[in-house]
Motif scaffolding. Structure first.
Motif, PDB file in Angstrom:
ATOM      1  N   TYR A 196       0.866  -1.181   0.000  1.00  0.00           N
ATOM      2  CA  TYR A 196       0.000   0.000   0.000  1.00  0.00           C
ATOM      3  C   TYR A 196       0.900   1.226   0.000  1.00  0.00           C
ATOM      4  O   TYR A 196       1.959   1.224   0.618  1.00  0.00           O
ATOM      5  CB  TYR A 196      -0.856   0.061   1.266  1.00  0.00           C
ATOM      6  CG  TYR A 196      -1.882  -1.030   1.423  1.00  0.00           C
ATOM      7  CD1 TYR A 196      -3.074  -1.013   0.709  1.00  0.00           C
ATOM      8  CD2 TYR A 196      -1.675  -2.070   2.332  1.00  0.00           C
ATOM      9  CE1 TYR A 196      -4.036  -1.988   0.891  1.00  0.00           C
ATOM     10  CE2 TYR A 196      -2.636  -3.057   2.518  1.00  0.00           C
ATOM     11  CZ  TYR A 196      -3.805  -3.021   1.805  1.00  0.00           C
ATOM     12  OH  TYR A 196      -4.746  -3.984   1.976  1.00  0.00           O
ATOM     13  N   SER A 216      -2.144  -9.789  14.308  1.00  0.00           N
ATOM     14  CA  SER A 216      -2.746  -8.606  13.714  1.00  0.00           C
ATOM     15  C   SER A 216      -1.694  -7.835  12.913  1.00  0.00           C
ATOM     16  O   SER A 216      -0.562  -7.683  13.358  1.00  0.00           O
ATOM     17  CB  SER A 216      -3.317  -7.730  14.831  1.00  0.00           C
ATOM     18  OG  SER A 216      -4.063  -6.697  14.277  1.00  0.00           O
ATOM     19  N   THR A 263      -6.222  -9.803   6.304  1.00  0.00           N
ATOM     20  CA  THR A 263      -7.364  -9.148   5.652  1.00  0.00           C
ATOM     21  C   THR A 263      -7.033  -8.785   4.212  1.00  0.00           C
ATOM     22  O   THR A 263      -7.853  -8.963   3.304  1.00  0.00           O
ATOM     23  CB  THR A 263      -7.767  -7.884   6.439  1.00  0.00           C
ATOM     24  OG1 THR A 263      -8.080  -8.269   7.788  1.00  0.00           O
ATOM     25  CG2 THR A 263      -8.956  -7.198   5.829  1.00  0.00           C
ATOM     26  N   LYS A 279      -8.990 -10.073   0.901  1.00  0.00           N
ATOM     27  CA  LYS A 279      -9.557  -9.122  -0.060  1.00  0.00           C
ATOM     28  C   LYS A 279      -9.051  -9.410  -1.470  1.00  0.00           C
ATOM     29  O   LYS A 279      -9.788  -9.258  -2.448  1.00  0.00           O
ATOM     30  CB  LYS A 279      -9.206  -7.688   0.333  1.00  0.00           C
ATOM     31  CG  LYS A 279     -10.046  -7.156   1.485  1.00  0.00           C
ATOM     32  CD  LYS A 279      -9.685  -5.714   1.765  1.00  0.00           C
ATOM     33  CE  LYS A 279     -10.480  -5.188   2.955  1.00  0.00           C
ATOM     34  NZ  LYS A 279      -9.969  -3.875   3.399  1.00  0.00           N
TER      35      LYS A 279
END
Ligand code: ADP
Ligand code: ADP
Length: 228
Positions: free
Chosen positions: A13, A42, A47, A51
């Motif tokens: 990202y 975490s 996630t 996705k």
């Protein structure tokens, strides 16, 4: 009979503070009828991985194939169950209505649709709650509704993202046993994501371990399950 193939998947990202490496390099395959767990703390990219598999996010590099087809948009033959059960159920629909919802787009006779719904409600132990509304049910029961919806839909693969992270220990144990039963008795292919290593080892036939300290790594564990 490879169902899902993930090969050298990378995702970064760009944020205001620089480039974030969410997924360093993930590779694994899942066969038809397998229950595979993805586990990691975490922030390790779980996630993000889901996705990408669900066609909601484009990987930076790598391959994702479902049934030999590259995933470029959300696949129709996939069902998802999330941690936030409340958010995935429609409060103005009954339990039955919520389970029926994704079937409305299918060309099914009324009788066939009813049969799928009854069967799914029965599978999750909610026969008696068909006429209730989600908000009348406990969190664990609401999560059963979300699972029933996925069962009725008969997806090729069921993806569960930390589905039981928000329920109490006893409810969680019951729901984990439900997942095992669905897998064993119905042969459902399930990709189960959790940050809980115990849960992953209890459930998974195979466990893919993600970790990002000190650097991003993947390890695979083969679990020998006792015959039941
Ligand atoms: P999880 O419960 O899986 O740990 P997170 O709390 O990490 O989820 O992330 C929740 C949502 O916020 C996700 O959609 C994720 O993509 C997004 N997100 C997480 N970290 C960042 C970030 N640093 N910048 C922008 N969005 C983020
Ligand atoms: P997990 O689900 O295992 O908690 P995530 O996939 O949510 O992990 O996040 C992996 C990493 O990517 C984290 O460092 C998170 O902060 C970062 N991240 C997630 N989504 C975004 C986003 N939209 N923008 C920037 N960074 C993100």
């Amino acid at each position: 009979d490879t169902l899902l193939k993930v090969e050298n998947l990378k995702k970064t990202y760009e944020s205001s503070t620089g480039i974030v490496e969410a997924i360093g390099d993930i590779s694994f395959t899942m066969r038809q009828g397998e229950l595979v767990c993805i586990v990691g703390p975490s922030g390790c990219g779980k996630t993000t991985l889901l996705k990408c598999i669900a066609g909601l996010l484009r990987p930076t590099a790598g391959v994702i194939e479902l049934d030999g087809q590259p995933v470029t948009e959300p696949p129709e033959n996939m069902a998802l169950v999330f941690q936030e059960y409340g958010r995935s159920l429609y409060p103005w629909l009954t339990v039955r209505g919520n389970v029926e919802l994704p079937l409305r787009h299918r060309k099914l006779s009324r009788a066939e649709r009813d049969r799928l719904i009854d069967d799914a409600l029965h599978a999750v132990g909610l026969d008696h709650a068909a006429k209730s509304y989600p908000w009348q049910l406990s969190g664990g029961m609401q999560q059963r509704v979300a699972i029933a919806r996925a069962v009725a839909y008969q997806p090729e693969v069921l993806i569960m993202d930390e589905p039981f992270a928000a329920v109490d220990a006893q409810t969680r144990a019951d729901l984990e046993d439900l997942v095992r039963t669905l897998h064993r008795e119905r042969g459902m292919s399930i990709l189960f994501v959790t940050h809980d290593i115990d849960e992953s080892v209890y459930l998974g036939e195979r466990v893919v371990v993600l970790s990002k300290s000190p650097t991003w790594v993947q390890e695979d564990l083969a679990i020998d399950l006792p015959d039941e």
